[in-house]
Write a protein that holds these residues in place. Sequence first.
Motif, short mmCIF file in Angstrom:
data_model
loop_
_atom_site.label_atom_id
_atom_site.label_comp_id
_atom_site.label_asym_id
_atom_site.label_seq_id
_atom_site.Cartn_x
_atom_site.Cartn_y
_atom_site.Cartn_z
N ASP A 187 2.95 17.54 -2.82
CA ASP A 187 3.44 17.07 -1.74
C ASP A 187 2.87 15.25 -1.15
OD1 ASP A 187 6.03 19.38 -1.46
OD2 ASP A 187 4.31 20.23 -0.34
N ILE A 188 4.07 14.84 -2.24
CA ILE A 188 3.27 13.48 -1.78
C ILE A 188 4.08 12.55 -0.59
CG2 ILE A 188 3.30 10.69 -2.82
CD1 ILE A 188 3.09 12.20 -5.61
N ASP A 189 5.37 12.42 -0.45
CA ASP A 189 6.33 11.92 0.50
C ASP A 189 5.57 10.53 0.97
OD1 ASP A 189 7.87 14.09 -0.10
OD2 ASP A 189 7.57 15.20 1.96
N PRO A 190 5.44 10.00 0.10
CA PRO A 190 4.65 8.50 1.17
C PRO A 190 5.53 7.41 1.41
CG PRO A 190 5.47 7.79 -1.83
CD PRO A 190 5.57 9.45 -1.95
N ILE A 191 4.64 7.19 1.87
CA ILE A 191 4.73 5.23 3.08
C ILE A 191 4.68 4.69 2.22
CG2 ILE A 191 5.47 4.15 5.34
CD1 ILE A 191 5.49 7.07 6.40
N VAL A 192 5.38 3.46 1.61
CA VAL A 192 5.07 2.29 1.16
C VAL A 192 5.13 1.33 1.94
CG1 VAL A 192 5.48 0.53 -0.72
CG2 VAL A 192 5.88 3.05 -0.65
N TYR A 193 3.79 0.89 2.97
CA TYR A 193 4.57 -0.85 3.85
C TYR A 193 3.99 -1.66 3.01
CZ TYR A 193 2.68 2.60 6.72
OH TYR A 193 3.00 3.68 7.62
N VAL A 249 0.92 -1.10 0.13
CA VAL A 249 -0.65 -0.11 0.53
C VAL A 249 0.75 1.35 -0.19
CG1 VAL A 249 -0.43 -0.03 2.01
CG2 VAL A 249 -1.54 1.19 1.33
N LEU A 250 0.76 2.05 -0.90
CA LEU A 250 1.02 3.29 -0.98
C LEU A 250 0.40 4.42 -0.22
CD1 LEU A 250 3.07 4.61 -4.68
CD2 LEU A 250 1.48 6.17 -2.75
N ALA A 251 1.20 5.29 0.91
CA ALA A 251 0.38 6.15 1.46
C ALA A 251 0.59 6.92 1.61
CB ALA A 251 0.27 5.38 3.41
N PRO A 252 0.49 8.32 0.95
CA PRO A 252 1.32 9.46 1.12
C PRO A 252 1.21 9.91 2.50
CG PRO A 252 -0.34 9.86 -1.02
CD PRO A 252 -0.93 8.14 -0.45
N THR A 253 1.76 11.11 2.60
CA THR A 253 1.98 11.47 4.76
C THR A 253 1.99 12.78 3.92
OG1 THR A 253 4.38 11.72 4.18
CG2 THR A 253 2.89 9.53 4.89
N GLN A 263 -2.86 6.44 -9.88
CA GLN A 263 -3.26 6.91 -8.55
C GLN A 263 -3.86 8.87 -8.84
OE1 GLN A 263 0.12 8.20 -6.49
NE2 GLN A 263 -0.84 8.01 -4.28
N ASP A 264 -5.37 8.25 -7.34
CA ASP A 264 -6.03 9.71 -7.97
C ASP A 264 -5.18 10.71 -7.32
OD1 ASP A 264 -8.63 8.24 -9.42
OD2 ASP A 264 -8.89 7.26 -7.27
N ALA A 289 -2.54 13.35 -3.18
CA ALA A 289 -3.00 12.05 -4.12
C ALA A 289 -3.61 11.18 -3.13
CB ALA A 289 -1.63 11.60 -4.31
N ASP A 290 -4.16 10.07 -3.52
CA ASP A 290 -4.92 8.90 -2.16
C ASP A 290 -3.62 7.64 -2.30
OD1 ASP A 290 -6.80 7.27 -0.96
OD2 ASP A 290 -8.06 7.51 -2.82
N HIS A 291 -4.49 6.72 -1.72
CA HIS A 291 -3.93 6.21 -0.99
C HIS A 291 -3.85 5.01 -2.60
CE1 HIS A 291 -3.54 7.38 2.92
NE2 HIS A 291 -2.72 5.65 3.41
N GLU A 292 -3.08 3.72 -2.73
CA GLU A 292 -3.09 3.17 -3.82
C GLU A 292 -2.56 1.78 -3.39
OE1 GLU A 292 -4.23 1.17 -7.16
OE2 GLU A 292 -4.30 3.27 -6.15
N TYR A 293 -3.08 0.56 -3.67
CA TYR A 293 -2.46 -0.80 -3.54
C TYR A 293 -1.61 -1.60 -4.81
CZ TYR A 293 -5.71 -0.41 0.39
OH TYR A 293 -6.07 0.79 1.46
#
Length: 195
Positions: free
Chosen positions: A181-187, A30-34, A77-78, A46-50
């Motif tokens: 600004d996305i700066d995502p965390i990817v779990y 899951v890519l979660a923008p912060t 990604q939306d 930007a929305d979360h994406e799997y």
Amino acid sequence: MLRQAAIIALLGLSTASFAGGWQLKLGGSVLAPTQDTNTPLGVVKADHEYNFTPSVEYFFGDTPFSAELLLAAPFNQDVQLNGDNVAKVKHLPPTLTVKYNFKNSTRFTPYIGVGGTALIVWDESGVADKVKNDYGFAGQVGFNYQPADAKNWGVFFDVRYADLSPEVRLNVANNYKFDLDIDPIVYTIGYSYKF
């Protein structure tokens, strides 16, 4: 530049393939923008994406060091403006990290990694007229667990951070431009197999 460095690094790794070992990792992420971006038009995010995210890792002989290249199918990604979906960006997130694996007497192997990442734009639609490729720092922490009856396979979990803020041009308000600004965390969680 980062893409060229990654290719050169992989070519270097392939020439030393008999000195160490390879590991294939198959995971779901899951890519979660912060971050959100405040603009005169409103709040853009930007929305979360799997996605399915395989990776390839090379271990440097008997040392605790390895290098891992994260791959993925394109993320779709939306992009939201004031809570409404106004655009969709398809992109690839190749990420190369150099890792330190904390070897110990248990079946858990924690690791940390640092490296570089990229946001390679595949396609954009909606009011996003143009999204530029972006490059940034990447960090990674996680662990691999090998069950007692497993010879080569295991399970893993890791968390990555990527410093990414691509420039976006919207085809509204005289082609308004800003850095998203996305700066995502990817779990990521999945299976690993070492050759």
